[in-house]
Design an enzyme around this catalytic site. Structure first.
Site, PDB file in Angstrom:
ATOM      1  N   GLU A 185       0.833  -1.211   0.000  1.00 22.63           N
ATOM      2  CA  GLU A 185       0.000   0.000   0.000  1.00 22.63           C
ATOM      3  C   GLU A 185       0.869   1.263   0.000  1.00 22.63           C
ATOM      4  OE1 GLU A 185      -2.390  -1.511   3.348  1.00 22.63           O
ATOM      5  OE2 GLU A 185      -4.136  -1.091   2.094  1.00 22.63           O
ATOM      6  N   GLU A 220      -3.851  -9.477   3.703  1.00 21.13           N
ATOM      7  CA  GLU A 220      -4.603  -9.131   4.918  1.00 21.13           C
ATOM      8  C   GLU A 220      -5.738 -10.102   5.224  1.00 21.13           C
ATOM      9  OE1 GLU A 220      -3.472  -6.965   2.761  1.00 21.13           O
ATOM     10  OE2 GLU A 220      -2.818  -5.115   3.722  1.00 21.13           O
TER      11      GLU A 220
HETATM   12  C1  3H9 Z   1      -1.438  -4.947   7.031  1.00 26.52           C
HETATM   13  O1  3H9 Z   1      -0.482  -4.592   6.415  1.00 26.52           O
HETATM   14  C2  3H9 Z   1      -2.647  -4.072   7.263  1.00 26.52           C
HETATM   15  C3  3H9 Z   1      -2.714  -2.881   6.366  1.00 26.52           C
HETATM   16  O2  3H9 Z   1      -3.367  -3.173   5.145  1.00 26.52           O
HETATM   17  C4  3H9 Z   1      -3.527  -1.756   6.947  1.00 26.52           C
HETATM   18  C5  3H9 Z   1      -3.102  -1.176   8.214  1.00 26.52           C
HETATM   19  C6  3H9 Z   1      -3.895   0.049   8.588  1.00 26.52           C
HETATM   20  N1  3H9 Z   1       4.354  -7.468  11.793  1.00 26.52           N
HETATM   21  O3  3H9 Z   1       7.494 -15.309   9.044  1.00 26.52           O
HETATM   22  P1  3H9 Z   1       8.896 -15.164   9.547  1.00 26.52           P
HETATM   23  C7  3H9 Z   1       7.820 -11.208  12.322  1.00 26.52           C
HETATM   24  S1  3H9 Z   1      -1.500  -6.479   7.754  1.00 26.52           S
HETATM   25  C8  3H9 Z   1       5.072  -7.818  12.861  1.00 26.52           C
HETATM   26  O4  3H9 Z   1       9.398 -16.174  10.497  1.00 26.52           O
HETATM   27  P2  3H9 Z   1       9.854 -15.564   6.875  1.00 26.52           P
HETATM   28  C9  3H9 Z   1       7.483 -12.642  12.642  1.00 26.52           C
HETATM   29  O5  3H9 Z   1       6.561 -12.717  13.694  1.00 26.52           O
HETATM   30  C10 3H9 Z   1       0.106  -7.190   7.448  1.00 26.52           C
HETATM   31  N2  3H9 Z   1       5.950  -8.842  12.866  1.00 26.52           N
HETATM   32  O6  3H9 Z   1       9.935 -14.991   8.344  1.00 26.52           O
HETATM   33  C11 3H9 Z   1       8.841 -13.189  13.003  1.00 26.52           C
HETATM   34  O7  3H9 Z   1       9.140 -12.759  14.315  1.00 26.52           O
HETATM   35  P3  3H9 Z   1       9.979 -13.686  15.299  1.00 26.52           P
HETATM   36  C12 3H9 Z   1       0.243  -7.711   6.080  1.00 26.52           C
HETATM   37  C13 3H9 Z   1       6.080  -9.531  11.737  1.00 26.52           C
HETATM   38  O8  3H9 Z   1      11.078 -15.104   6.184  1.00 26.52           O
HETATM   39  C14 3H9 Z   1       9.782 -12.445  12.042  1.00 26.52           C
HETATM   40  O9  3H9 Z   1       9.056 -11.272  11.641  1.00 26.52           O
HETATM   41  N3  3H9 Z   1       1.479  -8.453   5.972  1.00 26.52           N
HETATM   42  C15 3H9 Z   1       5.355  -9.218  10.589  1.00 26.52           C
HETATM   43  O10 3H9 Z   1       9.503 -16.991   6.885  1.00 26.52           O
HETATM   44  C16 3H9 Z   1      10.160 -13.243  10.824  1.00 26.52           C
HETATM   45  O11 3H9 Z   1       8.972 -13.707  10.197  1.00 26.52           O
HETATM   46  C17 3H9 Z   1       1.558  -9.765   6.219  1.00 26.52           C
HETATM   47  O12 3H9 Z   1       0.576 -10.410   6.516  1.00 26.52           O
HETATM   48  C18 3H9 Z   1       4.464  -8.127  10.646  1.00 26.52           C
HETATM   49  N4  3H9 Z   1       3.733  -7.736   9.575  1.00 26.52           N
HETATM   50  O13 3H9 Z   1       8.604 -14.805   6.197  1.00 26.52           O
HETATM   51  C19 3H9 Z   1       2.901 -10.401   6.132  1.00 26.52           C
HETATM   52  N5  3H9 Z   1       5.695 -10.089   9.600  1.00 26.52           N
HETATM   53  O14 3H9 Z   1      11.274 -13.884  14.631  1.00 26.52           O
HETATM   54  C20 3H9 Z   1       3.140 -11.320   7.302  1.00 26.52           C
HETATM   55  C21 3H9 Z   1       6.609 -10.916  10.144  1.00 26.52           C
HETATM   56  O15 3H9 Z   1       9.999 -12.922  16.574  1.00 26.52           O
HETATM   57  N6  3H9 Z   1       4.461 -11.880   7.281  1.00 26.52           N
HETATM   58  N7  3H9 Z   1       6.855 -10.588  11.413  1.00 26.52           N
HETATM   59  O16 3H9 Z   1       9.166 -14.957  15.384  1.00 26.52           O
HETATM   60  C22 3H9 Z   1       4.818 -12.889   6.478  1.00 26.52           C
HETATM   61  O17 3H9 Z   1       4.061 -13.370   5.663  1.00 26.52           O
HETATM   62  C23 3H9 Z   1       6.199 -13.431   6.636  1.00 26.52           C
HETATM   63  O18 3H9 Z   1       6.658 -13.049   7.910  1.00 26.52           O
HETATM   64  C24 3H9 Z   1       7.235 -12.939   5.577  1.00 26.52           C
HETATM   65  C25 3H9 Z   1       8.634 -13.434   5.990  1.00 26.52           C
HETATM   66  C26 3H9 Z   1       6.840 -13.526   4.218  1.00 26.52           C
HETATM   67  C27 3H9 Z   1       7.249 -11.447   5.510  1.00 26.52           C
END
Ligand code: 3H9
Length: 697
Positions: free
Chosen positions: A104, A124
């Site tokens: 976004e 999301e």
């Molecule tokens: C959004 O954006 C809403 C908006 O539209 C509007 C708002 C108003 N936040 O998965 P991993 C942490 S909703 C905080 O093991 P990988 C995760 O917990 C969001 N923390 O790595 C972990 O922590 P820890 C939309 C986050 O390489 C560490 O990062 N976005 C977030 O296998 C490593 O993560 C998503 O839904 C976050 N957003 O995969 C993306 N993301 O080491 C969600 C990750 O302490 N994330 N962490 O356990 C993912 O899909 C995967 O984490 C990603 C990396 C593909 C990015």
């Protein structure tokens, strides 16, 4: 707070770099840093702004840890609007995963460039919400409604090349994001390229939104966010202007943010990541793994071998005869062909694996050099003990000796070797190369580095690994046994298996328990009942025999075309078998039970409460370390609806006092089955929930 948005000048260009590892989540400090960076660039007379991420990725989304907490300014939508409205030329350079709020932010820039390996997405809905910073309004404007809905309602990650074709990206170029970004901005400045705010683009062409909404709602099996996202995209076409569309998006976003489904899905997200983080494994090095031995090449053994081969291991597969070994190879080849079909494996690699990585053997000696041996032989303690004694005799020092048993006593199995410290349970779920769950069962004497090796293996295989202790059924099958018993009781008391299945699929389960019986084969439950009866049932336990009668008639479920349901060739779903109810009615009459009506709501409630109560016992006894371990087990191995976050999250959302009240009420009719778990009683007395235990761990 250390600086999370770097600011530097490259001539006319202000460069804003995100420095918020691990994934550059857009937490409040990042948002403030970006806002301040844009303002500074404008006040300092820069001509353009470049935004990119340092480390492994561009922004991977809003900071999920802030959800449910009081909002802090600037909000992400306000920031995105501010970026878009800047009089300077604003460009983003993407690498890694530009997801959710990350995409976004990129869409609010005037141009976007990415490296070829970058992926973009709006995932999301998988967190129970919709894009909330203009994604549902800007994406359809740049990519069209169909393409936008394809991304937003599924949350899928789209490769840079496809995103370029869709118009989400303007350019894809290999290199360092900062460098390709700078070159691109310079080129744009030189060409006098105009600012290009997406909000000024024409409204996209509408589609039949009502039909799409209905289709997406149906596909979601109770999950609301994808369908609500359709309504938000609809606003991009129908609202009178961009701001009105955004207001509609905001309204729907906030509604979902307050929902239980959002709470459940966020719980699932963090639990999946927390599950393999065990304090006991800190600082413990796993053993090296290169060669894996698999004993038994039936469906399960072949699935485990496939999973290991796909992860790059060499596999020695042991069978009793040459013929059986070749049949196992055929199974593996067919699994690999499926992986090729799904685009997970190239045909060349498939050939290489079968030729060079898989070794067939009929002699235990072939396992002497393996680093980990896992048996998937017949589920019989004596057979397993013999296998382990043989492994003990041939395997080198340090080989991890694993059993794939679903319920047998691993301490007893370990006792048949002279090295119980090397023995562990690795409980895969069928089909083992597809299902994500791996229960890592730690026996009394299992050495810590063997446990660490189990988790390391799970990670390489791409599994979600959960630590379990030894008991009949470990975490998952033990709890399964309790809620199935509850379903059987409801059938005796008046509900039909078909009503139960329907009520539970409506609740969100992929299948009801009786359809699952049919899928697994009714003979499995039959054998388990015989085993339990032979061991002696508690006289207070309610037993039933109508299911045995189905088996005796040769109806073993899908494999015989008939069980609780009748399966016509070519159809996945069966029709209720009319012979089932008469068997049940006969049994009710023989037991003097006057059947009563159950509402669907009561069916779900009893089934869920039985699951929660047994799960509380499993946690209380330390079989599962934390409530979240149970939740992840049920989510990834038992088709539990993801948007409830698992049974113990469901229980927290219902309120534990209500759950305990139900048990107390139902114990008046069956005090043996409805006995409250001590942990549940304790939590209610303390006014706490299961999630409090997760937070303590
Ligand atoms: C959004 O954006 C809403 C908006 O539209 C509007 C708002 C108003 N936040 O998965 P991993 C942490 S909703 C905080 O093991 P990988 C995760 O917990 C969001 N923390 O790595 C972990 O922590 P820890 C939309 C986050 O390489 C560490 O990062 N976005 C977030 O296998 C490593 O993560 C998503 O839904 C976050 N957003 O995969 C993306 N993301 O080491 C969600 C990750 O302490 N994330 N962490 O356990 C993912 O899909 C995967 O984490 C990603 C990396 C593909 C990015």
């Amino acid at each position: 707070m250390s600086q999370v948005i770097g600011y530097e000048r490259e001539g006319d260009i202000a460069v804003l770099s995100a420095q918020n590892p691990p994934v550059n989540a857009l937490g409040v400090h990042v948002r403030r840093g970006l806002m301040a960076g844009i303002e500074r660039a404008e006040s300092e007379g820069a001509k353009a702004v470049l935004i990119y991420g340092q480390g492994r990725t561009y922004f991977a989304g809003a900071d999920i840890r802030e959800f449910g907490k009081p909002p802090q300014d600037p909000s992400l939508p306000v920031l995105c609007d501010r970026i878009e409205a800047s009089p300077l030329l604003v460009v983003s350079a993407l690498h890694g995963t530009a997801l959710g709020g990350g995409l976004e932010v990129a869409l609010s820039c005037h141009y976007r460039i990415a490296v070829p390996s970058a992926k973009v997405g709006l995932p999301e809905v998988n967190l129970g919400i919709i894009p909330g910073a203009g994604g549902t309004q800007r994406l359809p404007r740049v990519a069209g409604v169909d393409a936008a809905l394809g991304m937003i309602t599924t949350g899928r990650h789209v490769r840079a090349s496809e995103a370029l074709e869709m118009g989400v990206l303007d350019k894809v170029e290999d290199g360092d994001p900062r460098e390709i970004g700078l070159t691109y901005v310079r080129d744009l400045l030189e060409a006098d390229a105009p600012r290009r705010p997406v909000c000024d683009m024409a409204r996209p062409t509408p589609i039949d939104f009502d039909a799409t909404y209905d289709a997406v709602l149906k596909k979601g099996r109770g999950q609301l966010s994808p369908a609500i996202a359709v309504r938000a995209v609809q606003a991009s076409c129908e609202a009178e202007n961009f701001a009105a569309g955004q207001a509609r998006e905001r309204e729907l976003f906030l509604e979902l943010m307050a929902s239980d489904q959002r709470k459940g899905l966020i719980h699932a997200f963090f639990s999946e990541r927390a599950v393999s983080k065990l304090p006991e494994l800190q600082g413990i090095e796993p053993r090296d793994l290169d060669r894996i031995g698999v004993i038994g090449g039936g469906t399960m053994g072949a699935g485990i071998a496939t999973s290991a081969l796909l992860a790059g291991f060499r596999v020695v597969l042991l069978e009793m005869t040459q013929e059986a070994a070749h049949a196992a190879k055929d199974r593996i080849a067919s699994n690999l062909a499926g992986a090729v079909k799904r685009g997970k494996l190239s045909p060349e690699n498939q050939e290489d694996i079968l030729k060079n990585k898989l070794i067939l053997a009929t002699d235990y000696g072939a396992l002497s050099g393996v680093d980990l041996a896992i048996e998937a032989v017949f589920e019989d303690i004596e057979v397993k003990k013999q296998v382990f004694a043989q492994l003990d005799a041939v395997c080198k020092n340090g080989t991890v000796l694993a059993t794939n048993t679903s319920y047998l006593d691993i301490n007893e199995i370990a006792g048949s070797t002279g090295r119980p410290g090397d023995v562990i349970g690795l409980h895969f779920f069928s089909p083992a190369h597809v299902m994500k769950l791996l229960e890592i069962v730690v026996a009394d004497q299992t050495a810590p580095d063997v446990v660490a090796t189990g988790f390391a293996l799970g990670k390489r295989l791409g599994k979600v690994s959960v630590r379990a202790g030894v008991c009949d059924g470990f975490i998952g099958n033990r709890i399964l046994s309790a809620y199935r018993t509850c379903a059987d009781h409801m059938v005796l008391d008046g509900a039909s298996p078909f009503q139960i299945d329907t009520a539970l699929t409506r609740f969100g389960f992929a299948m009801g328990p009786f359809a699952v019986y049919d899928l697994a084969g009714l003979d499995i439950g039959w054998a388990a009942r015989k085993r339990k009866r032979a061991a002696g049932l508690d006289p207070r336990a309610r037993d039933s025999f109508y299911a045995d009668k189905l088996c005796e008639a040769g109806y073993l479920g899908q494999k015989t075309g008939k069980g609780y349901y009748i399966y016509e060739k070519g159809k996945r779903e069966g029709e209720p078998n009319p012979e089932v109810m008469p068997l049940i009615e006969t049994e009710r009459a023989a037991r003097g039970i006057s059947p009563r009506a159950f509402t669907d709501e009561e069916i779900v409630r009893r089934y869920m409460v039985a699951m929660v109560n047994e799960a509380a016992r499993v946690v209380g006894e330390g079989i599962a370390r934390r409530p979240l371990d149970v939740d992840v087990t049920l989510l990834y191995g038992y088709g539990f609806p993801c948007y409830w976050g698992g049974p113990l999250k469901w229980a927290d959302l219902q309120g534990l006092p209500k759950v305990l009240d139900d048990i107390d009420t139902w114990s008046e009719e069956d005090a043996y089955f409805w006995k409250p778990a001590p942990l549940l009683v304790q939590l209610v007395a303390d006014g706490r929930g299961f999630d409090d235990l997760n937070k303590e761990s």
